[in-house]
Design an enzyme around this catalytic site. Structure first.
Site: not given
Ligand code: XMP
Length: 535
Positions: A75, A102-103, A189, A191, A243-249, A390
């Site tokens: 942070g 870290c913090y 870090h 990550e 919509s054709g996007g990956v999320d809604s598909s 995602k």
């Protein structure tokens, strides 16, 4: 190519209410660090489900999740700053291991009686870590290793009962542990990819220290998600704006797997899609997956609404409003016999974090890919991707057999090509030129094997014409701008260093194949200061 490995800053998480999908969970408490979301993602990459919670969430909420371990993120604060986030001491009494990064480490050390002070120089970027005693946390990693640091305060002395494990030139104590109490801390870090042994160290914390079996994967939760969707929907009717996007598909496919033809998808073709995109969506859903699909050709309606509109926000509003009208009309037709009670949304975990959480029924994504649905739509939301990032959604999509083209589709804005005809009206003629130019760009980028490496690649058509000369003739044609960026999350982006030969091929194809285009330019602005889109 731009270094794809650079970790981008992550937004600060606020309250969120995802539901644990696995009994073994690691909670990441967010102290406002730029890498907090990334920590949760990396933990999941290591096979353990992880969620982010704000640091002030309260002991009770943490305890009721029964986490296997807790990570305190980095942070921006100094432990000495007035109002700096504090450590809730009860966290250390829950009987589960705690790792401060870290913090998070400075906070543990400070609260437990060690010495944290502002160093003479900050330590930002790559550092050399010298491990004096690997202890449990750093066991199996080299005594000299590179790590990524980003801090000004530093730990000078570990608290009583702790062992100091490592140091760097600017961090006298860069890692500590107290195995008796199960408290661990690292200044660097783990990550980010610039810490080569970061993943190994995280795995040591997750497996050796917290006892997690590392069997979680996004694709592995498909059955569980399907069971949940069935439970929520029962035998009700459900609709989904595709919509054709990956999320809604992916969301639609999951729901279809769960409740079959109780689902109807609505695909509104607003005429602002990329070339052949509409047909691909229709063919995948209607023909391959046999999902009931209503496809609406609404190009004329949208072009009508865009007449005379050149202001970007006015375009977005016009498109969003018209989308809702079309969607509502179609929903009403579907519901004519039996009203649909449920609406599928492809809300992702990052949306949940960024929008401040909520109970699911209340939040409709304000920047939803189809332009924003109104709050008064009388639907209960079904959000099967609410706990996924995602890349995990892509893994689920692949598991469900979604064609690669759809799984790996780059993000595309809801208002589509209309906001890429910049500084002027998005007319059919301009949209068609842009669509063809974009098609050439995508074809060549795919051919060069770069499509997946780019966050987005697209063309922009400014509302200007420039003079050129072709075949002894003076021309006065459109300029096409090539925009290609790398990014982790669209919060920041870098312009992609596309090879010159590729750029040359693209430019000459555009000029030779598109009569209306006589000039091609490349956008070399990163974000910030630019945005990814031009409008
Ligand atoms: P900017 O241009 O703000 O874009 O850097 C960040 C990301 O958001 C996408 N974008 C939109 N998506 N509706 C959307 O659904 C919009 O109005 C919109 N504007 C930008 C953009 O493509 C990028 O991925």
């Amino acid at each position: 190519m731009t270094d794809l490995s650079a970790a981008a800053p992550e937004p600060v998480a606020e309250e969120r209410t995802g539901t644990p999908v696995d009994a073994q969970e690691i909670l990441v408490l967010d102290y406002g660090g730029q890498y907090s979301q990334l920590i949760a993602r990396r933990v999941r990459d290591c096979g353990v489900f992880s969620e982010l919670m704000p640091h002030h969430v309260g002991l009770e909420r943490v305890a009721e999740r029964k986490p296997r371990g807790i990570i305190l993120s980095g942070g921006p604060a100094s432990v000495y700053a007035p109002g700096a986030p504090r450590l809730e001491r009860g966290l250390l009494e829950l009987g589960v291991p705690v790792l401060g990064i870290c913090y998070g480490m400075q906070l543990l050390v400070h609260e437990l009686g060690g010495r944290v002070e502002q160093a003479e120089v900050g330590e930002f970027g790559r550092s050399q870590l010298t491990v004096s005693d690997p202890g449990v946390l750093l066991a199996g990693t080299p005594s000299e290793q590179v790590c990524w640091m980003s801090h000004r305060d530093t730990v000078y002395q570990a608290p009583a009962g702790f062992t100091a494990l490592a140091s760097s030139s600017a961090s006298p104590v860069a890692a500590v542990e107290d195995t008796e109490r199960g408290i661990y801390g690292i200044q660097f870090h783990p990550e980010v990819v610039h810490t080569p042994y970061g993943e190994e160290i995280l795995i040591r914390f997750l497996a050796e220290i917290c006892g997690c079996d590392r069997t979680w994967s996004a694709a592995g939760i498909v059955d569980e998600q399907i069971a949940r969707i069935r439970e929520q929907i029962g035998n009700g009717r459900v609709i989904c704006g595709l919509s054709g996007g990956v999320d809604s598909s992916v969301a639609a496919l999951l729901v279809h797997r769960a409740v079959g033809d109780q689902l109807t998808c609505v695909f509104v073709d607003h005429g602002l899609m990329r070339k052949a995109e509409g047909e691909q969506v229709i063919s995948a859903f209607r023909d391959t997956f046999k999902v009931p699909l209503v496809a609406v050709d609404a190009e004329q309606r949208f072009l009508e609404k865009l007449k005379g509109v050149s202001d970007p926000e006015a375009k977005r509003k016009a498109i969003g409003a018209e989308f809702i009208r079309v969607f509502e009309e179609e929903a009403a037709k579907i519901s004519a016999e039996e009203p649909a009670r449920y609406l599928v949304q492809g809300t992702l975990y990052s949306d949940v974090i960024e929008s401040g959480g909520g109970t699911g029924a209340a939040t409709i994504k304000s920047h939803h890919n189809v332009g924003g649905l109104p709050d008064d739509l009388q639907f209960e939301l079904v959000e099967p991707l609410r706990t996924l990032f995602k890349d995990e959604v892509r893994a689920v999509g692949a598991e469900l057999g979604l064609p690669e083209r759809l799984v790996w589709r780059q993000p595309f804005p809801g208002p589509g090509l209309a906001i890429r005809v910049v500084g002027g009206e998005a007319t059919k003629e301009r949209l068609d030129v842009l669509r063809e130019a974009d098609h050439i760009l995508q074809e060549e980028i795919r051919k060069a094997g770069l499509y997946r490496e780019l966050w987005q690649s697209f063309c922009v058509l400014p509302d200007v014409r420039t003079v050129g000369v072709q075949g002894d003739e003076r021309t006065y044609g459109y300029v096409i701008v090539i925009r290609a960026v790398t990014s982790d999350d669209a919060m920041t982006a870098d312009w992609a260093r596309l090879p010159y030969e590729l750029l040359e091929t693209i430019a000459s194809r555009m000029i030779n194949e598109l009569r209306e285009v006589n000039r091609v330019v490349l956008d070399i602005t990163s974000k910030p200061p630019g945005t990814i889109e031009w409008e």
